[in-house]
Design an enzyme around this catalytic site. Structure first.
Site, short mmCIF file in Angstrom:
data_model
loop_
_atom_site.label_atom_id
_atom_site.label_comp_id
_atom_site.label_asym_id
_atom_site.label_seq_id
_atom_site.Cartn_x
_atom_site.Cartn_y
_atom_site.Cartn_z
N ASN A 42 -5.31 -21.79 -23.40
CA ASN A 42 -4.52 -21.98 -22.21
C ASN A 42 -4.02 -20.79 -21.55
OD1 ASN A 42 -2.76 -21.30 -24.02
ND2 ASN A 42 -1.29 -23.08 -23.77
N GLU A 44 -2.15 -18.44 -23.25
CA GLU A 44 -1.16 -17.87 -24.22
C GLU A 44 -1.57 -16.88 -25.05
OE1 GLU A 44 0.93 -20.54 -26.74
OE2 GLU A 44 1.51 -21.86 -25.10
N HIS A 135 8.75 4.68 -9.06
CA HIS A 135 8.59 4.41 -7.59
C HIS A 135 10.11 4.94 -6.87
CE1 HIS A 135 7.21 3.33 -3.82
NE2 HIS A 135 8.31 2.38 -3.72
N ASP A 175 5.39 9.58 4.18
CA ASP A 175 6.57 8.90 4.91
C ASP A 175 7.89 9.71 4.46
OD1 ASP A 175 7.68 8.03 2.24
OD2 ASP A 175 6.44 6.38 2.38
N LYS A 199 6.53 6.80 10.19
CA LYS A 199 5.90 5.92 10.34
C LYS A 199 6.79 4.61 10.54
CE LYS A 199 4.84 4.82 5.41
NZ LYS A 199 4.13 4.81 4.45
N ASP A 227 1.74 11.13 -3.24
CA ASP A 227 2.54 10.10 -3.23
C ASP A 227 2.50 9.49 -4.62
OD1 ASP A 227 3.87 7.75 -2.14
OD2 ASP A 227 2.25 7.12 -0.93
N ASP A 231 -2.18 1.92 -3.55
CA ASP A 231 -2.68 0.33 -3.90
C ASP A 231 -3.87 0.07 -2.98
OD1 ASP A 231 -2.62 -2.15 -4.60
OD2 ASP A 231 -0.67 -2.63 -4.11
N THR A 235 -2.21 3.02 3.94
CA THR A 235 -1.25 3.75 4.28
C THR A 235 -1.59 5.55 4.16
OG1 THR A 235 0.47 2.58 3.89
CG2 THR A 235 1.04 5.13 3.96
#
Length: 323
Positions: A42, A44, A135, A175, A199, A227, A231, A235
Site C-alpha cells: 500500500n 508504506e 532557497h 531576478d 522580471k 541560481d 526546476d 526562467t
C-alpha cells in the site's frame, strides 16, 4: 565502573541516491551502515538497521528528488528508528531542502511548508540539520536546533574560474532577489561586474515569467547566470536568450540543485548556453544529461562537514568564516 566513552560515527543513507552516500563514505573512510528498506503493497515504508546504533553519532543522508514525498517520509522514518534505537545524536543531511520554496505566505490561506518540514524532523528526533544553498536563509530559523547552511558557490566558482580565466565576466542574477548572491559571486571571481534580469510574474501562473529586461552591462561579455535551483528551466532558459539578444558574447549557467522537471533538459539544451553547471545534490540521470552539461560532486564538501560536526570542529571555517 569508570570509563571514557568512545565517539562512534555511523553513516546512513536513504534509497533516493545511494551513490552520493557511498561517495561520502569513501571520503570519510567509513562504510554505510547496512539496512533493510522496502515498501509495503500500500506504499508504506519500512526501515530497519542491521547493526546496533546505541550511543552513536548518526548522520542520515537523503536526496529529496522525485517522488519527493516518498523520500522525505523515508528519511523521517530513518530518524525515528535511530531515536528509538538510542542513537546519541542524529544529524539529518538533506543536500536539497524539500519544500524550500514554500518559506512564506504570498497570499492568505497558504501553508509555510518549509517550516512544517523542519517541525517534522524535530518531532522525529533530529538534533541537527545540514543543507546546501537553502532557497532563503530564513529557513535556518525554522528548525529548533543547529542548522549548517552550506554553500556550493566556492565549488561552482572554482570551476568557472579555472575554465574561463581571461574572459570578461559579468555575473548575472536571474531576478532581483538573487543580487546579494551575485555580489558574493562577483567578489569570488575577482570583482566582476553584476547584472540582473528584472522580471514580472503572474502569481496565479507558477513557473512562468511574463516579461523581463536586463539591467547592467552584458554586451560582449561572458555572462555567468547563477541560481540556487533549476526546476522546469523556463526562467533560466529565458534569461539566457535575453542575454544573447542583448549582445552577450556567451552565457554559462551555474546552479546548485538540478531538479530538472518535465521539459527542463530540452529547454536548457536549446537555450544557447555555452555550458550548464550543476552540483549533484540531486541525482541527474544519464537521460537528463547532454554534452555541454557539467555535474560537480558535492560529496567532498559533505564529508568535510560531517568530519567537523563529528569532531566538534568549525563548519564556518570551511567557508572562510562567511557561512
Amino acid at each position: 565502573m569508570p570509563g571514557t566513552p568512545k565517539k562512534n560515527l555511523m553513516l546512513f543513507g536513504g534509497r533516493a541516491y545511494p551513490e552520493l552516500t557511498e561517495e561520502v563514505a569513501k571520503h570519510l573512510n567509513v562504510t554505510v551502515t547496512p539496512q533493510q528498506a522496502y515498501d509495503f503493497a500500500n506504499g508504506e515504508i519500512f526501515v530497519r538497521f542491521e547493526e546496533s546504533v546505541r550511543g552513536c553519532d548518526a548522520f542520515v543522508i537523503q536526496s529529496h528528488t522525485s517522488p519527493i514525498n516518498q523520500w522525505l517520509m523515508e528519511q523521517l522514518i530513518m530518524v525515528d528508528a535511530l531515536k528509538r534505537a538510542s542513537a546519541k545524536r542524529i544529524t539529518v543531511i538533506m543536500p536539497f531542502y524539500p519544500y524550500s520554496r514554500q518559506d512564506k505566505k504570498h497570499r492568505g490561506r497558504e501553508p509555510i511548508s518549509a517550516r512544517l518540514v523542519a517541525d517534522l524532523f524535530k518531532t522525529a528526533g533530529a538534533d541537527r540539520l545540514v543543507s546546501v544553498d537553502l532557497h532563503t536563509a530564513q529557513i535556518q530559523g525554522f528548525f529548533d536546533g543547529p542548522v549548517d547552511h552550506l554553500w556550493a558557490m566556492p565549488l561552482l566558482a572554482d570551476h568557472i574560474r579555472g575554465k574561463y580565466a581571461g574572459h570578461d565576466i559579468t555575473v548575472v542574477s536571474p531576478d532581483s532577489g538573487r543580487t546579494k548572491l551575485a555580489e558574493k559571486w562577483a567578489d569570488t571571481l575577482g570583482g566582476a561586474p553584476i547584472a540582473f534580469i528584472h522580471k514580472t510574474r503572474d502569481p496565479l501562473r507558477p513557473n512562468e515569467v511574463v516579461s523581463n529586461r536586463v539591467v547592467g552591462k552584458v554586451e560582449g561579455r561572458l555572462c555567468i547566470v547563477i541560481d540556487d535551483m533549476v526546476d522546469t528551466g523556463g526562467t533560466i532558459a529565458g534569461a539566457v536568450k535575453q542575454l544573447l539578444n542583448e549582445g552577450a558574447a556567451d552565457v554559462v549557467i551555474a546552479a546548485t540543485h538540478g531538479i530538472l522537471s518535465g521539459p527542463a533538459t530540452q529547454r536548457l539544451q536549446d537555450s544557447g548556453a555555452r555550458e550548464v553547471v550543476f552540483t549533484d545534490t540531486l541525482p541527474i540521470p544519464a537521460e537528463k544529461r547532454f554534452p555541454n552539461m557539467t555535474v560537480l560532486s558535492i560529496a567532498p564538501l559533505l564529508a568535510r562537514v560531517i568530519q567537523e560536526v563529528f569532531e566538534d570542529g568549525s563548519v564556518t571555517s570551511l567557508f572562510d568564516g562567511n557561512a
